[in-house]
Motif scaffolding. Structure first.
Motif, PDB file in Angstrom:
ATOM      1  N   HIS A 167       0.823  -1.209   0.000  1.00  0.00           N
ATOM      2  CA  HIS A 167       0.000   0.000   0.000  1.00  0.00           C
ATOM      3  C   HIS A 167       0.857   1.258   0.000  1.00  0.00           C
ATOM      4  O   HIS A 167       0.520   2.251  -0.663  1.00  0.00           O
ATOM      5  N   HIS A 168       1.967   1.222   0.718  1.00  0.00           N
ATOM      6  CA  HIS A 168       2.786   2.427   0.767  1.00  0.00           C
ATOM      7  C   HIS A 168       3.479   2.678  -0.570  1.00  0.00           C
ATOM      8  O   HIS A 168       3.613   3.834  -1.000  1.00  0.00           O
ATOM      9  N   HIS A 177      -5.620   7.150   0.207  1.00  0.00           N
ATOM     10  CA  HIS A 177      -5.653   7.862   1.483  1.00  0.00           C
ATOM     11  C   HIS A 177      -5.096   9.285   1.367  1.00  0.00           C
ATOM     12  O   HIS A 177      -4.518   9.824   2.310  1.00  0.00           O
ATOM     13  N   SER A 178      -5.333   9.911   0.226  1.00  0.00           N
ATOM     14  CA  SER A 178      -4.970  11.313   0.088  1.00  0.00           C
ATOM     15  C   SER A 178      -6.001  12.182   0.817  1.00  0.00           C
ATOM     16  O   SER A 178      -7.213  11.924   0.741  1.00  0.00           O
ATOM     17  N   SER A 237      -8.901   9.836   4.489  1.00  0.00           N
ATOM     18  CA  SER A 237      -7.446   9.746   4.489  1.00  0.00           C
ATOM     19  C   SER A 237      -6.909   9.211   5.807  1.00  0.00           C
ATOM     20  O   SER A 237      -5.869   8.555   5.836  1.00  0.00           O
ATOM     21  N   ASP A 285      -4.710   7.651  -5.275  1.00  0.00           N
ATOM     22  CA  ASP A 285      -4.168   7.554  -3.919  1.00  0.00           C
ATOM     23  C   ASP A 285      -5.337   7.452  -2.951  1.00  0.00           C
ATOM     24  O   ASP A 285      -6.016   8.440  -2.677  1.00  0.00           O
ATOM     25  N   HIS A 295       1.048   4.288  -2.699  1.00  0.00           N
ATOM     26  CA  HIS A 295       0.899   5.699  -2.332  1.00  0.00           C
ATOM     27  C   HIS A 295       1.956   6.555  -3.009  1.00  0.00           C
ATOM     28  O   HIS A 295       1.648   7.634  -3.543  1.00  0.00           O
ATOM     29  N   HIS A 296       3.199   6.112  -3.033  1.00  0.00           N
ATOM     30  CA  HIS A 296       4.260   6.915  -3.644  1.00  0.00           C
ATOM     31  C   HIS A 296       4.124   6.979  -5.160  1.00  0.00           C
ATOM     32  O   HIS A 296       4.507   7.984  -5.764  1.00  0.00           O
ATOM     33  N   ALA A 337       0.785   9.507  -5.311  1.00  0.00           N
ATOM     34  CA  ALA A 337       0.542  10.419  -4.187  1.00  0.00           C
ATOM     35  C   ALA A 337      -0.319  11.612  -4.580  1.00  0.00           C
ATOM     36  O   ALA A 337      -0.016  12.339  -5.529  1.00  0.00           O
ATOM     37  N   ASP A 340       3.450  16.243  -5.017  1.00  0.00           N
ATOM     38  CA  ASP A 340       2.336  15.925  -4.126  1.00  0.00           C
ATOM     39  C   ASP A 340       2.173  17.061  -3.120  1.00  0.00           C
ATOM     40  O   ASP A 340       2.786  18.111  -3.257  1.00  0.00           O
ATOM     41  N   ASN A 345      -0.736  10.317   6.868  1.00  0.00           N
ATOM     42  CA  ASN A 345      -1.620  10.356   5.704  1.00  0.00           C
ATOM     43  C   ASN A 345      -2.535  11.571   5.740  1.00  0.00           C
ATOM     44  O   ASN A 345      -2.676  12.293   4.751  1.00  0.00           O
ATOM     45  N   TRP A 390     -10.132   4.772   4.471  1.00  0.00           N
ATOM     46  CA  TRP A 390      -9.548   3.931   3.420  1.00  0.00           C
ATOM     47  C   TRP A 390      -9.179   2.559   3.955  1.00  0.00           C
ATOM     48  O   TRP A 390      -9.320   1.550   3.261  1.00  0.00           O
TER      49      TRP A 390
END
Length: 318
Positions: A122-123, A137-138, A146, A135, A126-127, A130, A247, A232, A150
């Protein structure tokens, strides 16, 4: 697996509960189909119960032993999340032996933030995306979404093994990821047993099995979770931007203190591969200091530095 029978009738309640219960213990079981962005209330019932259990502090009372146990477990597990789940498993910012890798994967799993493969997958996603529509959990999707919404959805439940092929080759990590509830249950049971023994052997400490369980596991874990996910929900909203990243990441000193260095988030998004997120000498990064100590002891090695050319501030375009 569909939520409906072949005749498109809703599944009986007992079958939906049984299937959700299976997923509590075995995340490798088939997930329930349906709207991927809807909160799956049956599946997240243990997460809700974890929060409600904190109210038991009014029943079990307070002792300094229980309080400091909660603090110690917060610190140890925060380091496992920030140093290993994040900087090691997600970004490969340093190297470690297989036994050290597994030991900190177990400690990270005790945080009730799922398994190391799930977290890293998941991370990494995200990157790649982002603060875009992809994304999940933006903060652009709203604070609740966020911060924790999520985490409770069907979309976020599965582990994308294709995103962590380098980690999925270790069977012990895959097993830990699949049965991620096992370590937290053992920790909770161990705290209860320790508290019960101390109540009998050292009554002057004023603790007990229920008290140590509530403070050491429930309270410590809930605080740990919510502090972790502020990166997050808050670190993409409040703070300063030294670097003009693509981002909304920010550097936030308060969050950096609470998360052992993760709050230097704009630094991190500028160069994610570094084992150090506090780029300046005055940016306290407790996780990096811990990793330096481990390196001095020979437990980890090859901590990736920040290239000098990337340290220079890059302001936002006018």
């Amino acid at each position: 697996m569909s939520e409906s029978t072949p005749d498109s009738l809703p599944l009986p309640a007992w079958r939906r509960v049984l299937r959700a219960a299976l997923l509590w213990f075995d995340t490798g079981a088939d997930a329930v189909d349906g709207d991927p962005d809807r909160i799956d209330w049956l599946r997240v019932a243990p997460f809700i119960a974890l929060h409600l259990a904190c109210l038991a502090v009014f029943w079990v009372g307070f002792s300094w032993f229980a309080f400091w146990t909660a603090v110690a477990l917060y610190a140890a597990r925060m380091f496992a999340i920030t140093g290993f789940y994040h900087r090691y498993f997600s970004h490969k910012a340093f190297k470690a032996s297989r036994p050290v890798q597994f030991a900190f994967a177990v400690l990270g799993a005790a945080s009730v933030q799922r398994g190391p493969l799930w977290w890293a997958a998941h991370h990494r996603h995200h990157h790649r995306h982002a603060d875009t529509e992809h994304d999940i959990h933006s903060p652009r999707h709203g604070f609740f979404r966020s911060h924790m919404g999520w985490f409770l959805t069907r979309r976020a439940f599965a582990t994308d093994l294709d995103a962590v092929k380098d980690l999925a080759k270790f069977p012990e990590l895959r097993l830990l990821d699949r049965f991620d509830v096992l370590v937290p249950v053992l920790l909770a049971a161990g705290l209860y047993a320790l508290g019960a023994w101390l109540e009998s052997a050292y009554p002057g400490l004023g603790t007990s099995g229920p008290q140590l369980l509530v403070w050491g596991f429930f309270v410590s874990t809930v605080v740990l979770f919510h502090v972790t996910v502020t990166i997050n929900s808050l670190a993409h909203r409040w703070g300063s931007r030294r670097f003009a990243t693509r981002d909304d990441s920010r550097n936030n000193p308060l969050l950096a203190l609470l998360t052992f260095g993760e709050g230097w988030h704009n630094n991190h998004h500028h160069f994610p591969g570094s084992a150090r997120q506090g780029f300046a000498w005055w940016e306290l990064d407790l996780t990096y200091l811990g990793l330096r100590a481990m390196a001095a002891l020979g437990l980890v090695h090859d901590l990736k530095p920040v290239p000098p050319a990337l340290r220079k501030a890059r302001p936002e375009p006018a």
